[in-house]
Design an enzyme around this catalytic site. Structure first.
Site, PDB file in Angstrom:
ATOM      1  N   HIS A   1      94.276  29.914  41.665  1.00 45.93           N
ATOM      2  CA  HIS A   1      92.640  30.054  42.067  1.00 45.93           C
ATOM      3  C   HIS A   1      93.122  31.141  42.816  1.00 45.93           C
ATOM      4  O   HIS A   1      92.347  31.726  43.758  1.00 45.93           O
ATOM      5  CB  HIS A   1      94.017  29.389  43.160  1.00 45.93           C
ATOM      6  CG  HIS A   1      94.720  27.672  42.625  1.00 45.93           C
ATOM      7  ND1 HIS A   1      93.958  26.846  43.504  1.00 45.93           N
ATOM      8  CD2 HIS A   1      95.649  27.833  42.210  1.00 45.93           C
ATOM      9  CE1 HIS A   1      94.680  25.779  43.186  1.00 45.93           C
ATOM     10  NE2 HIS A   1      95.973  26.002  42.580  1.00 45.93           N
TER      11      HIS A   1
ATOM     12  N   ASN B   1      95.874  20.623  47.097  1.00 47.54           N
ATOM     13  CA  ASN B   1      94.883  20.467  46.169  1.00 47.54           C
ATOM     14  C   ASN B   1      94.108  19.380  46.242  1.00 47.54           C
ATOM     15  O   ASN B   1      94.917  18.177  46.921  1.00 47.54           O
ATOM     16  CB  ASN B   1      96.106  20.223  44.964  1.00 47.54           C
ATOM     17  CG  ASN B   1      95.393  21.027  44.387  1.00 47.54           C
ATOM     18  OD1 ASN B   1      96.487  22.250  44.278  1.00 47.54           O
ATOM     19  ND2 ASN B   1      96.979  21.047  42.788  1.00 47.54           N
TER      20      ASN B   1
END
Ligand code: HDE
Length: 701
Positions: A91, A164
């Protein structure tokens, strides 16, 4: 000092509201202009010493060596050398914004969490969206999962929902996370590919891990190429717990539902956006917020009890499974609004430290083995990334409620307590904070027992049923996109055995899908993989499709008008004002960025020059050109590509009479219902109404 004029490397700076004349320059004779221009603050070193000259290092002689004594130079370079912190191991590429969560439905019967006690309670929020695999400088439109991490600054401390945009995950046990990530990251010997799963090691791992099949269906779907962060759902993924004031626990899954509706791009568009504007998603978020078009999500919860968990087909602790909304409806309890961009990207977006273990009284974990592993990982990773345990003192990470503890010292400690008591318990009258047995965080007193073993529960053993349910819940267009994506990815896999092994899983999901991919690859269909547990048929769930849950207006979308000199002013203005009053943004793409002179002599400023404003940047396009302008654009590749791509990507296209020349030159000869002729200003309305559907999918066949 020489008599010669001294060379000055800085040019005069143009004056504007934001730019002042350069404060410290030398005159022709080398004398220093003493005072800064205007009322600008004086430039100093980090130690506060005023700086006289920031253009030249201190030298012995005009052309002589630079002196070590130059503390200003040394401090400046030293600081620069230390300006980077390690990027997130996953990420790394992300973008954040501030906002708030407003509770719309109080749920004290379910949770004692302070924020949910009264409707109307608002808590500040910071949200960071991200891709997973790519590095910090990678492009936004990678085929990838998107992180959707929310930090809520509640009265009882920070609650992070680190989720997510996909409700399930690749693996069931956190011990496999490093393997999963190593397989998708650039391969260790060659150092490529960047931000892509289309390579041997990723698919090798996947082919050997049947539990990943459900998630792979999602990542091969258009969910993995969202049009914008604003048009994505978010999911907490794991099953968590609400705990009420009596200590009673209820299972809960968290959902974020975009008020803007769901929307994705097509793969060819994603590839081209990455070239045209690698920052497409971050710019979209920034511009929407700056324009006052604040993105908003509903906070929804799926709440269920042990009874449901016991009769559910799968284990609620297994993060490769979701609970269909048809089985447990999503109850909306709040709204998340993002209304402020960051002041400083590094200070906020880069330094924000989300931690799954940040929960507040009234919320609790479950034994999901993925969540349990994450609770260790996030604290560890933040300590490494931000350089020490005091990252909680960085303003973006600090709680906004009062907080008191006895942690002390360490790198960059900023909040240093006074007094002698740095321990608890202590007997000093004002000895500092004390625990509060009734209000403090307490875990649900769950009873666990069993032998200590490395084992995966039998209840985690079905790997294909929900993958099949997801696939069968899609529209035809979406199914085609999944088949195309798997075919594309496997065509980048060089080892035929890996391709075949992936292919062998697909008949357990859907035979037609398997056949399509095999044909696309030009391969024989291998024997199907033997499932550990025979898949079961599950009902279709409409909520799993993007196209069945699209927007209901063009608000928040972007319309591109390709215009040239002499373009019909009435038509340009009708499309522009119609789109803007429907809440869409409009950009003018022109042969020159300076803009165009419309048929009525008015000047319309441009936003993009045609080469820099391809149609992939827009949700729909209008081509409003003069005969002469169309002729010129028809002789330019970017002009032809503008219309060819808009058509190929199934976008709605409005066009003036004169645009025919350009359309034909771009190979757009069909005039299907997605092509709207602009004969008069009222046709603009027809075009904008059609655009609500976002794409004319019938064109895809
Ligand atoms: Fe993460 N994950 N993760 N993850 N994750 C990180 O923490 C990890 C997982 C997610 O915008 C890291 O700050 C493990 C699931 C987001 O800053 C690290 C496992 C989900 C973000 C980490 C998972 C996520 C991260 C790296 C397997 C969705 C970005 C940098 C058990 C529910 C947050 C960092 C941001 C970041 C570990 C799986 C979401 C290394 C061990 C499942 C959105 O701690």
């Amino acid at each position: 000092m020489t008599d010669q004029p001294i060379y000055q490397p800085t040019a005069d700076v143009q004056k504007s509201d934001e730019v002042t004349e350069h404060p410290a320059t030398r005159g022709q004779g080398g004398e220093l202009h003493q005072e800064p221009a205007g009322d600008a603050p004086r430039l100093t070193t980090a130690q506060g010493i005023p700086v006289a000259d920031d253009q030249n290092s201190l030298k012995q002689g005009d052309r002589g060596p630079t002196l070590l004594e130059d503390f200003h130079f040394r401090e400046k370079i030293f600081h620069f050398d230390h300006e980077r912190i390690p990027e997130r191991v996953v990420h790394a590429r992300g973008y954040g914004a501030h906002g708030y969560l407003e509770v719309t439905d109080a749920i004290p019967e379910l949770t004692s969490a302070s924020l949910f006690q009264k409707a109307g309670t608002k808590v500040p929020a910071f949200v960071r969206f991200s891709t997973v695999a790519g590095n910090k400088g990678s492009f936004d439109l990678a085929r990838d999962v998107r992180g959707f991490a929310v930090k809520l600054y509640t009265e009882d401390g920070n609650w992070d929902i680190v989720g997510n945009n996909i409700p399930v995950f690749f693996i069931q046990d956190a011990i496999k996370f490093p393997d999963l990530i190593h397989s998708v990251k650039p391969e260790p010997d060659r150092g490529w590919p960047q931000a892509q799963s289309a390579h041997d090691t990723f698919w090798d791992f996947i082919s050997l891990m049947p539990e990943s099949m459900h998630m792979v269906m999602w990542t091969m779907s258009d969910r993995a190429i969202p049009r914008s962060f604003r048009f994505m759902e978010g999911f907490g993924v794991h099953t968590f717990r609400f705990v009420n004031a009596e200590g009673k626990g209820t299972y809960v899954k968290f959902h974020w539902k975009p008020k803007q509706g769901l929307q994705s791009v097509v793969w060819d568009e994603a590839v081209k956006i990455n070239g045209a504007d690698p920052d497409f998603h971050r710019k979209d978020l920034w511009h929407a917020i700056e324009a006052g078009d604040y993105p908003e999500w509903e906070l929804g919860v799926q709440v269920f009890d042990h009874e449901f968990a016991d009769q559910f087909e799968f284990d609620v602790l297994d993060s490769t499974k979701l609970i269909p909304e048809e089985q447990v409806p999503v109850r909306v309890i709040g709204r998340l609004v993002l209304d402020r961009v960051v002041d400083n990207f590094f200070a906020e977006t880069e330094q924000v430290a989300f931690c799954t273990q940040n929960i507040v009284p009234g919320i609790d974990f479950t034994n999901d083995p993925l969540l349990q592993g994450r609770n260790f990982s996030y604290l560890d990773t933040q300590t490494k990334r931000l350089g020490g345990p005091n990252f909680t003192q960085i303003p973006i990470n600090a709680p906004k409620c009062p907080f008191h503890h006895f942690q002390q010292d360490g790198h960059m400690a900023m909040q240093n307590p006074k007094g002698r008591a740095a321990y608890e318990p202590n007997s000093w009258a004002k000895g500092g904070p004390r625990p509060r047995p009734k209000q403090g965080f307490e875990s649900v007193a769950e009873h666990n027992e069993g032998p200590k073993r490395r084992i995966r529960a039998e209840t985690f053993a079905d790997h294909y049923s929900q993958a099949r349910q997801f696939y069968l819940s899609q529209t035809k267009v979406e199914k085609d996109h999944i088949a195309d994506a798997i075919t594309f990815e496997l065509s980048k896999v060089e080892v035929p055995e890996i391709r075949a092994r992936v292919l062998s899983h697909l008949p357990n999901i859907d035979k037609d899908l398997a056949q399509k991919v095999a044909e696309g690859l030009g391969m024989e269909m291998p024997e199907a993989a033997e499932p550990y547990r025979t898949p079961i048929d599950l009902p279709v769930s409409d909520k799993l499709s993007i196209l069945k849950n699209g927007p209901d207006s063009i608000a928040g979308r972007k319309i591109g008008i390709l215009a040239t000199d002499g373009a019909d002013a009435e038509l340009v203005n009708a499309v522009k004002s119609g789109a803007e009053s429907a809440g869409a943004m409009v950009e003018i793409v022109a042969p020159q960025v300076g803009g165009v002179k419309l048929s009525d002599g008015s000047h319309m400023p441009g936003n993009e020059k045609i080469d820099g404003g391809p149609s992939v940047l827009y949700d729909a396009v209008a081509v409003i050109v003069s005969e002469e302008g169309a002729g010129k654009l028809a002789s330019m590749l970017p002009g032809k590509q503008f219309v060819a791509d808009a058509f190929g990507h199934c976008k709605f296209i409005a066009y003036s009479d004169a645009a025919e020349t350009l359309l034909n030159a771009g190979g757009v000869t069909d005039r299907d219902e997605g092509m709207i002729a602009l004969k008069s200003a009222s046709d603009a309305e027809t075009f904008l109404e059609a655009c609500v559907a976002m794409r004319f999918w019938q064109r895809a066949g």
